[in-house]
Design a protein around this motif. Sequence first.
Motif, PDB file in Angstrom:
ATOM      1  N   GLY A 156       0.823  -1.214   0.000  1.00  0.00           N
ATOM      2  CA  GLY A 156       0.000   0.000   0.000  1.00  0.00           C
ATOM      3  C   GLY A 156       0.852   1.256   0.000  1.00  0.00           C
ATOM      4  N   LEU A 157       1.876   1.269   0.858  1.00  0.00           N
ATOM      5  CA  LEU A 157       2.765   2.439   0.956  1.00  0.00           C
ATOM      6  C   LEU A 157       3.444   2.717  -0.389  1.00  0.00           C
ATOM      7  CD1 LEU A 157       4.499   1.621   4.378  1.00  0.00           C
ATOM      8  CD2 LEU A 157       2.821   3.436   3.978  1.00  0.00           C
ATOM      9  N   GLN A 160       0.831   3.733  -3.251  1.00  0.00           N
ATOM     10  CA  GLN A 160       0.308   5.085  -3.020  1.00  0.00           C
ATOM     11  C   GLN A 160       1.260   6.140  -3.580  1.00  0.00           C
ATOM     12  OE1 GLN A 160      -2.816   6.621  -1.912  1.00  0.00           O
ATOM     13  NE2 GLN A 160      -2.492   5.451  -0.051  1.00  0.00           N
ATOM     14  N   ARG A 161       2.529   6.021  -3.199  1.00  0.00           N
ATOM     15  CA  ARG A 161       3.494   7.039  -3.629  1.00  0.00           C
ATOM     16  C   ARG A 161       3.769   6.933  -5.128  1.00  0.00           C
ATOM     17  NH1 ARG A 161       5.316  12.028  -1.651  1.00  0.00           N
ATOM     18  NH2 ARG A 161       6.609  12.662  -3.402  1.00  0.00           N
ATOM     19  N   HIS A 164       1.007   8.576  -6.924  1.00  0.00           N
ATOM     20  CA  HIS A 164       1.126  10.028  -6.712  1.00  0.00           C
ATOM     21  C   HIS A 164       2.206  10.624  -7.619  1.00  0.00           C
ATOM     22  CE1 HIS A 164       1.297  13.807  -4.370  1.00  0.00           C
ATOM     23  NE2 HIS A 164       2.605  13.699  -4.505  1.00  0.00           N
ATOM     24  N   HIS A 209      -5.319   0.222   1.367  1.00  0.00           N
ATOM     25  CA  HIS A 209      -5.540   1.273   0.376  1.00  0.00           C
ATOM     26  C   HIS A 209      -4.219   1.813  -0.157  1.00  0.00           C
ATOM     27  CE1 HIS A 209      -7.538   4.676  -1.536  1.00  0.00           C
ATOM     28  NE2 HIS A 209      -6.528   5.396  -1.117  1.00  0.00           N
TER      29      HIS A 209
ATOM     30  N   TYR B  66       5.184  11.236   3.436  1.00  0.00           N
ATOM     31  CA  TYR B  66       5.784  10.788   2.170  1.00  0.00           C
ATOM     32  C   TYR B  66       4.823   9.823   1.477  1.00  0.00           C
ATOM     33  CZ  TYR B  66       8.933   8.844  -1.273  1.00  0.00           C
ATOM     34  OH  TYR B  66       9.476   8.444  -2.464  1.00  0.00           O
ATOM     35  N   THR B  67       4.363   8.855   2.275  1.00  0.00           N
ATOM     36  CA  THR B  67       3.333   7.953   1.746  1.00  0.00           C
ATOM     37  C   THR B  67       2.555   7.345   2.902  1.00  0.00           C
ATOM     38  OG1 THR B  67       2.874   6.160   0.194  1.00  0.00           O
ATOM     39  CG2 THR B  67       4.803   5.882   1.623  1.00  0.00           C
ATOM     40  N   PHE B  68       1.407   6.747   2.591  1.00  0.00           N
ATOM     41  CA  PHE B  68       0.550   6.175   3.638  1.00  0.00           C
ATOM     42  C   PHE B  68      -0.261   5.039   3.048  1.00  0.00           C
ATOM     43  CE2 PHE B  68      -3.629   7.528   2.193  1.00  0.00           C
ATOM     44  CZ  PHE B  68      -3.298   8.524   1.273  1.00  0.00           C
ATOM     45  N   THR B  69      -0.825   4.231   3.930  1.00  0.00           N
ATOM     46  CA  THR B  69      -1.791   3.219   3.493  1.00  0.00           C
ATOM     47  C   THR B  69      -2.841   3.085   4.585  1.00  0.00           C
ATOM     48  OG1 THR B  69      -2.101   0.955   2.676  1.00  0.00           O
ATOM     49  CG2 THR B  69      -0.492   1.240   4.434  1.00  0.00           C
ATOM     50  N   ILE B  70      -4.048   2.742   4.175  1.00  0.00           N
ATOM     51  CA  ILE B  70      -5.116   2.508   5.152  1.00  0.00           C
ATOM     52  C   ILE B  70      -5.369   1.008   5.181  1.00  0.00           C
ATOM     53  CG2 ILE B  70      -7.455   3.136   5.866  1.00  0.00           C
ATOM     54  CD1 ILE B  70      -7.269   5.400   3.656  1.00  0.00           C
ATOM     55  N   SER B  71      -5.120   0.405   6.329  1.00  0.00           N
ATOM     56  CA  SER B  71      -5.304  -1.047   6.448  1.00  0.00           C
ATOM     57  C   SER B  71      -6.743  -1.363   6.785  1.00  0.00           C
ATOM     58  CB  SER B  71      -4.389  -1.612   7.541  1.00  0.00           C
ATOM     59  OG  SER B  71      -3.068  -1.629   7.090  1.00  0.00           O
ATOM     60  N   TYR B  72      -7.383  -2.167   5.921  1.00  0.00           N
ATOM     61  CA  TYR B  72      -8.770  -2.583   6.141  1.00  0.00           C
ATOM     62  C   TYR B  72      -8.883  -4.064   6.502  1.00  0.00           C
ATOM     63  CZ  TYR B  72     -10.411   1.810   4.137  1.00  0.00           C
ATOM     64  OH  TYR B  72     -10.663   3.133   3.906  1.00  0.00           O
ATOM     65  N   LEU B  87      -1.306   3.875   8.361  1.00  0.00           N
ATOM     66  CA  LEU B  87       0.135   3.745   8.556  1.00  0.00           C
ATOM     67  C   LEU B  87       0.815   4.710   7.587  1.00  0.00           C
ATOM     68  CD1 LEU B  87       2.322   1.810   9.915  1.00  0.00           C
ATOM     69  CD2 LEU B  87       2.341   0.671   7.699  1.00  0.00           C
ATOM     70  N   ILE B  89       4.623   6.915   6.364  1.00  0.00           N
ATOM     71  CA  ILE B  89       6.050   7.251   6.434  1.00  0.00           C
ATOM     72  C   ILE B  89       6.108   8.772   6.330  1.00  0.00           C
ATOM     73  CG2 ILE B  89       8.310   6.982   5.362  1.00  0.00           C
ATOM     74  CD1 ILE B  89       7.388   4.286   6.077  1.00  0.00           C
ATOM     75  N   CYS B 112      -0.511  12.226  -0.102  1.00  0.00           N
ATOM     76  CA  CYS B 112       0.941  12.335  -0.021  1.00  0.00           C
ATOM     77  C   CYS B 112       1.316  13.807   0.093  1.00  0.00           C
ATOM     78  CB  CYS B 112       1.595  11.731  -1.269  1.00  0.00           C
ATOM     79  SG  CYS B 112       1.414   9.941  -1.385  1.00  0.00           S
TER      80      CYS B 112
END
Lengths: 394, 145
Positions: A156-157, A160-161, A164, A209, B66-72, B87, B89, B112
């Motif tokens: 996900g991390l 996402q970037r 972007h 996500h 910098y970046t993120f994620t949503i844990s489902y 979560l 960074i 971001c």
Amino acid sequence: MDSIRGKAAIVGIGEVPTGHYPERPFIKAAVDVCEMAIKDSGLAKEDIDTVIPIGVVSNALDGANMVCCWIVEEMGMGKTAKSNFQIMSGGSSSANSLKTAAALVTSGLSKAVLVVHCDRMGTGLDLQAALATFSVVSVNQEYEVPYGFSQLALSGLLQQRYMHDTGTTERQIASVVASLRKWAALNPNAMLQKPKTVEDILDSKIICHPVRKKMMNILADGAAAYIVTTAERAKAVTDTPAYILGLGSRCTNFTVTGQPQDFFKAWNPAAREAYEMAGITPKDIDVAEIYDAFPSFLLQSMDYLELCKPGEAGKLFEDGVTSPGGELPVTTNGGMMAQGHTGAGGGIAILVEAARQVMGKAGDRQVPNANIVVETAVGGVGMDFHVGVLGREV
Amino acid sequence: MSEYNKPLPLITEQSKVFYDACKEEKLLYQQCSECGQAIFFPKQLCPNCMSHVLEWQTSRGKGKVYTFTISYDFAPPQFAQALPYVLAIINMDEGFTIMSNIVACDLERLECDMPVEVVFDPVTPEITLPKFKPVNSEQKGGHRG
């Protein structure tokens, strides 16, 4: 420095079907792939003096026994083998074993090296144990563990970037998986042989996500082996050697937080190093066997391997360039998202597929004129990046 | 209040300094006295010049995602009851990078490069975790990562 370009070759490969095989004992799969690789190579088993088992993730005892010459005894190599030792760098174990094997044979320390991987990530590890394992490995215990990081969160991390930075669309991300599924449909050893459309993938629920369920790799049981010998000996024993033309690599970090910004930029010099040794440019590449694990790994790799303009890898997948019949076939075994993720074996399967394409033994998914094949491997949370170039001719 | 059952950080001689400061609502990082490099995670030696003379500094607590994620789903087992959580960074203004959770933020607002600032979450009597919320947002009581 004297390059090893063209001085060593993969001469034999073996693989059993990847998937859920609770009734298939660990050692049966391991011995099966060794036997296949030896028979495929044209070498006698007495010619193989080094055995390299790859680390086992699902069962510590199986791993320890492989370290303790299990294969040497089962294969009756006890009078001729000189060394048996484990190589383990997670997903990049393929590249590190290939590098080691090439160095051993070109230096004259070994005549031929057998590398074998076997693991039971599908049936030997329950889901909760797998989730727990992948939330603590390559994770800093003092400063990351409290926040709920996992290898899935990593996908996900990264995605996402990547979206972007490049404007890559969700449709393009889904196209990566659809392309892999098309290849897997042609691969009798793949776990998921049923094709999926972009719509099927976009209909699956969001897990981390922006990553959806069908963009995740799938844990599986599997085994594969390959044999490396000198180019000279390869010519004598087989008509289809896959010569090792170039190797390049970089190690960058332990944790995802410790990544040099931007993520994975250091991958590019690894690719350049391999191309330079091989004496090729990205345009010369006929097939790209890219370590996938997640769609973003594949996309970033394509960018850094300079197989497309930076940030445009998604378009190649969307336009069908990477699919069967396309101009640049990518990850023709279906990768970890379709053949299956066997632990450290995901990379071994990709390396074996690269050799298989060069050898012309890929059956229904054989790419015509696969003269130059590039393959990659990644370990940990993206801790290193390895690029290998295999070819039909030196 | 229910018992906190998510994993706690490993406390070592070094991380104790960091988490003791968190209890006082201070976010520490290291800086190399020889070359000036900002260092995080805290280390034994400077990864740039191998100096052992590292000094603790207090961060202003501001940075950008910098970046993120949503844990489902498919989260680590101890987080299964905490879904969804964010979560991220975060690149801090002082030049170091940290992993944490984003709290007190509508999930639709996440992006971001969004500016965030540290908030301190005392999860147990011994451990306070640094987390982050969007700059210019009120911290809501309910949502905790």
